[in-house]
Design a protein around this motif. Structure first.
Motif, PDB file in Angstrom:
ATOM      1  N   UNK A  40       0.821  -1.200   0.000  1.00 53.32           N
ATOM      2  CA  UNK A  40       0.000   0.000   0.000  1.00 53.32           C
ATOM      3  C   UNK A  40       0.861   1.259   0.000  1.00 53.32           C
ATOM      4  N   UNK A  41       1.976   1.211   0.772  1.00 52.19           N
ATOM      5  CA  UNK A  41       2.864   2.366   0.805  1.00 52.19           C
ATOM      6  C   UNK A  41       3.504   2.603  -0.559  1.00 52.19           C
ATOM      7  N   UNK A  42       3.981   1.510  -1.198  1.00 49.83           N
ATOM      8  CA  UNK A  42       4.590   1.667  -2.516  1.00 49.83           C
ATOM      9  C   UNK A  42       3.573   2.162  -3.535  1.00 49.83           C
ATOM     10  N   UNK A  43       2.372   1.627  -3.481  1.00 48.91           N
ATOM     11  CA  UNK A  43       1.346   2.082  -4.418  1.00 48.91           C
ATOM     12  C   UNK A  43       0.957   3.526  -4.132  1.00 48.91           C
ATOM     13  N   UNK A  44       1.013   3.919  -2.840  1.00 55.06           N
ATOM     14  CA  UNK A  44       0.682   5.301  -2.496  1.00 55.06           C
ATOM     15  C   UNK A  44       1.709   6.264  -3.065  1.00 55.06           C
ATOM     16  N   UNK A  45       2.996   5.912  -2.915  1.00 59.66           N
ATOM     17  CA  UNK A  45       4.033   6.791  -3.439  1.00 59.66           C
ATOM     18  C   UNK A  45       4.113   6.726  -4.956  1.00 59.66           C
ATOM     19  N   UNK A  46       3.719   5.588  -5.504  1.00 59.70           N
ATOM     20  CA  UNK A  46       3.756   5.465  -6.961  1.00 59.70           C
ATOM     21  C   UNK A  46       2.537   6.098  -7.612  1.00 59.70           C
ATOM     22  N   UNK A  47       1.520   6.346  -6.837  1.00 59.93           N
ATOM     23  CA  UNK A  47       0.298   6.912  -7.404  1.00 59.93           C
ATOM     24  C   UNK A  47       0.489   8.404  -7.649  1.00 59.93           C
ATOM     25  N   UNK A  48       0.232   8.826  -8.858  1.00 62.52           N
ATOM     26  CA  UNK A  48       0.446  10.224  -9.233  1.00 62.52           C
ATOM     27  C   UNK A  48      -0.666  11.116  -8.729  1.00 62.52           C
ATOM     28  N   UNK A  49      -1.770  10.511  -8.285  1.00 69.77           N
ATOM     29  CA  UNK A  49      -2.900  11.324  -7.847  1.00 69.77           C
ATOM     30  C   UNK A  49      -2.595  12.112  -6.589  1.00 69.77           C
ATOM     31  N   UNK A  50      -1.685  11.628  -5.761  1.00 68.21           N
ATOM     32  CA  UNK A  50      -1.381  12.362  -4.541  1.00 68.21           C
ATOM     33  C   UNK A  50      -0.602  13.643  -4.839  1.00 68.21           C
ATOM     34  N   UNK A  51       0.056  13.707  -6.006  1.00 67.67           N
ATOM     35  CA  UNK A  51       0.801  14.909  -6.379  1.00 67.67           C
ATOM     36  C   UNK A  51      -0.021  15.869  -7.228  1.00 67.67           C
ATOM     37  N   UNK A  52      -1.175  15.428  -7.657  1.00 67.79           N
ATOM     38  CA  UNK A  52      -1.975  16.271  -8.544  1.00 67.79           C
ATOM     39  C   UNK A  52      -2.400  17.585  -7.910  1.00 67.79           C
ATOM     40  N   UNK A  53      -2.818  17.627  -6.635  1.00 68.92           N
ATOM     41  CA  UNK A  53      -3.216  18.928  -6.071  1.00 68.92           C
ATOM     42  C   UNK A  53      -2.092  19.955  -6.020  1.00 68.92           C
ATOM     43  N   UNK A  54      -0.842  19.497  -5.943  1.00 67.45           N
ATOM     44  CA  UNK A  54       0.284  20.432  -5.871  1.00 67.45           C
ATOM     45  C   UNK A  54       0.681  20.987  -7.234  1.00 67.45           C
ATOM     46  N   UNK A  55       0.179  20.398  -8.313  1.00 69.80           N
ATOM     47  CA  UNK A  55       0.523  20.860  -9.658  1.00 69.80           C
ATOM     48  C   UNK A  55      -0.714  21.259 -10.456  1.00 69.80           C
ATOM     49  N   UNK A  56      -1.846  21.272  -9.814  1.00 67.99           N
ATOM     50  CA  UNK A  56      -3.092  21.653 -10.479  1.00 67.99           C
ATOM     51  C   UNK A  56      -3.244  23.171 -10.390  1.00 67.99           C
TER      52      UNK A  56
END
Length: 315
Positions: free
Chosen positions: A81-97
């Motif tokens: 879950x941790x690897x998938x969390x860091x690999x998921x690009x959705x968590x970075x989307x708010x910082x670049x939206x």
């Protein structure tokens, strides 16, 4: 009759006595049988207890293996879950939206110091603009290396420029966030990255102009005006989010000194440091090997002439 009754009584007594002895024997036999049954029962109970003990040990072993298996599976799920969390690009989307219009407005705001410091000023929690400014600063440094006639050997200097710019942005942001935590300033790590990243806009303008127009006086003017405005903007925002005069002085003085000195380093010392590093790693600049015709000494020519004359006389 009396004698007959006495005889009957004696016979009865003899019968009763015999029956009592028989009863005693039966009771003794019965007691032995009961003791044997009790012994057998105790032995059977002991075996059952041993079996139950072994069964409990086996059950405990199974429970231990199940618990270990469950712990392993739980750890595996958490790790995946941790690897998938860091690999998921959705968590970075708010910082670049962010829209380009907003980035342009924030670039202009980074050069205008705020006047109201009585309440906390708003800081953009996005990283798109700061990241683009760091890459822009990298490109400007590479451009400055080319315009300063720096000899580039075995590749470009992009790695050094990226390491310098990203090292300053991430390193100083982390240090200032730690200092802000000690000074009880109301700012997060993302906000500190955004604030310092937009503060590099003044550095980009100053270096781009002074790399193409080589006048030290012009650099000092841009250093004080452009770099000073971007630094004052960051200092004003930190002052509005910090309580206490001593805390404000420590936090803002450290940020202003680091930001202004970094601009001086990029203009004056960066090229020399990079050249020194390249000379250390690759050796000094050596000209390519060329074959040059050498003059034959006079003594050797005289020896050759005498040898030729001797050969001619012998022939």
């Amino acid at each position: 009759q009396g004698g007959g009754s006495a005889v009957i009584d004696m016979e009865n007594m003899d019968d009763t006595s015999g029956s009592s002895f028989e009863d005693m024997g039966e009771m003794h036999q019965r007691m032995k049988e009961e003791e044997e049954e009790e012994a057998e029962g105790e032995a059977g109970a002991g075996e059952e207890e041993d079996g139950e003990f072994l069964g409990m040990k086996g059950l405990r072993g199974q429970l231990g293996r199940q618990v270990a298996d469950q712990m392993w599976q739980g750890g595996k799920r958490q790790a995946s879950k941790a690897f998938s969390l860091y690999a998921n690009i959705d968590i970075l989307r708010p910082y670049f939206d962010v829209e380009p219009v907003q980035v342009r407005a924030r670039l202009l705001e980074s050069m205008i110091p705020v006047k109201m410091i009585n309440f906390p000023q708003k800081i953009a929690g996005e990283l798109y603009g700061p990241l683009m400014l760091v890459f822009t600063l990298v490109a400007i440094l590479l451009h400055g290396m080319k315009t300063s006639d720096t000899i580039i050997r075995e590749g470009t200097l992009m790695g050094t420029a990226i390491g310098t710019c990203f090292g300053y942005w991430l390193g100083v942001s982390s240090f200032m966030y730690f200092l802000a935590y000690l000074c009880n300033a109301q700012i997060t790590m993302v906000q500190m990255l955004s604030l310092l990243g937009y503060g590099l806009f003044g550095h980009c303008i100053t270096l781009f102009v002074t790399y193409n127009i080589h006048f030290h006086s012009l650099f000092y003017i841009f250093w004080l005006v452009v770099g000073g405005l971007s630094t004052l903007r960051m200092v004003a925002v930190l002052v509005s989010r910090t309580v206490g005069h001593t805390q404000r002085l420590i936090l803002c003085g450290t940020l202003a000194a680091l930001h202004m000195l970094f601009l001086l380093y990029l203009h004056f010392a960066y090229h020399k440091v990079v050249e020194g590093i390249l000379d250390t790693l690759e050796g000094p600049n050596m000209p390519p090997f060329q074959r040059v015709a050498r003059d034959v000494p006079v003594v050797s020519s005289a020896v050759l002439n005498t040898t030729a004359k001797a050969i001619a006389l012998t022939l």
